[in-house]
Design a protein around this motif. Structure first.
Motif, mmCIF file in Angstrom:
data_model
loop_
_atom_site.group_PDB
_atom_site.id
_atom_site.type_symbol
_atom_site.label_atom_id
_atom_site.label_comp_id
_atom_site.label_asym_id
_atom_site.label_seq_id
_atom_site.Cartn_x
_atom_site.Cartn_y
_atom_site.Cartn_z
ATOM 1 N N SER A 41 0.869 -1.169 0.000
ATOM 2 C CA SER A 41 0.000 0.000 0.000
ATOM 3 C C SER A 41 0.910 1.224 0.000
ATOM 4 N N VAL A 42 0.476 2.273 -0.669
ATOM 5 C CA VAL A 42 1.294 3.472 -0.816
ATOM 6 C C VAL A 42 0.421 4.688 -0.537
ATOM 7 N N LEU A 43 0.976 5.647 0.181
ATOM 8 C CA LEU A 43 0.289 6.895 0.451
ATOM 9 C C LEU A 43 0.908 7.983 -0.428
ATOM 10 N N LEU A 44 0.095 8.551 -1.314
ATOM 11 C CA LEU A 44 0.542 9.658 -2.170
ATOM 12 C C LEU A 44 0.006 10.959 -1.584
ATOM 13 N N THR A 45 0.892 11.901 -1.323
ATOM 14 C CA THR A 45 0.497 13.199 -0.794
ATOM 15 C C THR A 45 0.716 14.242 -1.882
ATOM 16 N N PRO A 46 -0.350 14.936 -2.291
ATOM 17 C CA PRO A 46 -0.188 15.939 -3.342
ATOM 18 C C PRO A 46 0.607 17.135 -2.820
ATOM 19 N N PRO A 47 1.080 17.981 -3.721
ATOM 20 C CA PRO A 47 1.848 19.150 -3.287
ATOM 21 C C PRO A 47 0.978 20.118 -2.487
ATOM 22 N N GLN A 48 1.630 20.850 -1.587
ATOM 23 C CA GLN A 48 0.927 21.872 -0.815
ATOM 24 C C GLN A 48 0.482 22.971 -1.784
ATOM 25 N N PRO A 49 -0.707 23.532 -1.575
ATOM 26 C CA PRO A 49 -1.215 24.533 -2.534
ATOM 27 C C PRO A 49 -0.295 25.740 -2.722
ATOM 28 N N HIS A 50 0.387 26.169 -1.662
ATOM 29 C CA HIS A 50 1.214 27.371 -1.773
ATOM 30 C C HIS A 50 2.699 27.043 -1.666
ATOM 31 N N ALA A 51 3.070 25.820 -2.014
ATOM 32 C CA ALA A 51 4.483 25.415 -1.924
ATOM 33 C C ALA A 51 5.299 26.153 -2.977
ATOM 34 N N GLN A 52 6.482 26.582 -2.566
ATOM 35 C CA GLN A 52 7.357 27.301 -3.492
ATOM 36 C C GLN A 52 7.862 26.353 -4.585
ATOM 37 N N HIS A 53 8.202 25.112 -4.206
ATOM 38 C CA HIS A 53 8.662 24.096 -5.151
ATOM 39 C C HIS A 53 7.781 22.859 -4.982
ATOM 40 N N PRO A 54 6.702 22.724 -5.760
ATOM 41 C CA PRO A 54 5.744 21.641 -5.548
ATOM 42 C C PRO A 54 6.333 20.255 -5.858
ATOM 43 N N THR A 55 6.067 19.321 -4.945
ATOM 44 C CA THR A 55 6.483 17.930 -5.107
ATOM 45 C C THR A 55 5.365 17.016 -4.626
ATOM 46 N N VAL A 56 5.341 15.814 -5.170
ATOM 47 C CA VAL A 56 4.439 14.772 -4.701
ATOM 48 C C VAL A 56 5.251 13.882 -3.766
ATOM 49 N N THR A 57 4.687 13.548 -2.603
ATOM 50 C CA THR A 57 5.383 12.703 -1.638
ATOM 51 C C THR A 57 4.812 11.295 -1.702
ATOM 52 N N LEU A 58 5.694 10.312 -1.794
ATOM 53 C CA LEU A 58 5.323 8.900 -1.858
ATOM 54 C C LEU A 58 5.820 8.236 -0.583
ATOM 55 N N ASN A 59 4.893 7.644 0.193
ATOM 56 C CA ASN A 59 5.251 6.993 1.452
ATOM 57 C C ASN A 59 4.885 5.518 1.394
ATOM 58 N N LEU A 60 5.836 4.669 1.781
ATOM 59 C CA LEU A 60 5.540 3.256 1.984
ATOM 60 C C LEU A 60 4.947 3.108 3.369
ATOM 61 N N PRO A 61 4.332 1.964 3.660
ATOM 62 C CA PRO A 61 3.703 1.795 4.970
ATOM 63 C C PRO A 61 4.713 1.887 6.103
ATOM 64 N N SER A 62 4.201 2.136 7.293
ATOM 65 C CA SER A 62 5.061 2.204 8.470
ATOM 66 C C SER A 62 5.687 0.841 8.734
ATOM 67 N N PRO A 63 6.762 0.777 9.536
ATOM 68 C CA PRO A 63 7.444 -0.501 9.780
ATOM 69 C C PRO A 63 6.543 -1.617 10.301
ATOM 70 N N GLY A 64 5.446 -1.293 10.975
ATOM 71 C CA GLY A 64 4.544 -2.330 11.462
ATOM 72 C C GLY A 64 3.756 -3.003 10.348
ATOM 73 N N THR A 65 3.548 -2.284 9.239
ATOM 74 C CA THR A 65 2.799 -2.822 8.115
ATOM 75 C C THR A 65 3.757 -3.553 7.189
ATOM 76 N N ASP A 66 3.323 -4.677 6.677
ATOM 77 C CA ASP A 66 4.211 -5.474 5.843
ATOM 78 C C ASP A 66 3.917 -5.246 4.358
ATOM 79 N N PHE A 67 4.881 -5.533 3.529
ATOM 80 C CA PHE A 67 4.713 -5.474 2.089
ATOM 81 C C PHE A 67 5.303 -6.745 1.495
ATOM 82 N N VAL A 68 4.910 -7.040 0.267
ATOM 83 C CA VAL A 68 5.386 -8.240 -0.413
ATOM 84 C C VAL A 68 6.590 -7.861 -1.268
#
Length: 136
Positions: A41-68
């Motif tokens: 599972s992946v959490l995508l965070t869109p850029p902040q509306p007033h960010a000077q340099h807009p980026t998309v943030t991609l987060n993998l699950p926390s260490p307690g959550t497992d991935f294949v």
């Protein structure tokens, strides 16, 4: 997210043993690492509306959550008496890849045409100093 592609990395080298004197023995080593399946599972965070340099943030699950993570390793050590596909080597490589993915599970993706990589690196350094992001 399910990643379905093949990524392979091959390495051929030799290990020099220095006992009882320098370059006493040479052990040829050949290693191939292939990613066959990654699912998480992946959490995508869109850029902040007033960010000077807009980026998309991609987060993998926390260490307690497992991935294949399915990785295939092929190893060959030695020139005459060959050791092939050592299971412990496969375990060590898989463990290290999982550890790195969990430690560095946050990536900032620069949006093309809206920011440069150097600008985003400066933003990330400022966020790390302010304590908003973990230090990788």
């Amino acid at each position: 997210m399910s990643y379905a592609d093949t990524i392979s990395l091959s390495l051929s080298t030799s290990v020099l043993f220095n006992y009882p004197f320098a370059s006493f023995a040479r052990l040829p080593v050949s290693l191939t690492i292939s990613l066959s399946h990654f699912s998480s599972s992946v959490l995508l965070t869109p850029p902040q509306p007033h960010a000077q340099h807009p980026t998309v943030t991609l987060n993998l699950p926390s260490p307690g959550t497992d991935f294949v993570l399915n990785i295939q390793t092929k190893s060959l050590m030695g020139s005459r008496a060959k050791l092939a596909d050592v299971p412990k080597l496969h375990e060590l490589i898989t463990h290290q890849i999982r550890r790195v993915l969990l430690e560095k599970g946050t990536w900032k993706i620069v949006l093309p045409g809206l920011a440069s990589v150097s600008e985003v690196k400066e933003d990330v350094k400022r966020e790390q100093q302010a304590g908003e992001l973990p230090v990788n």
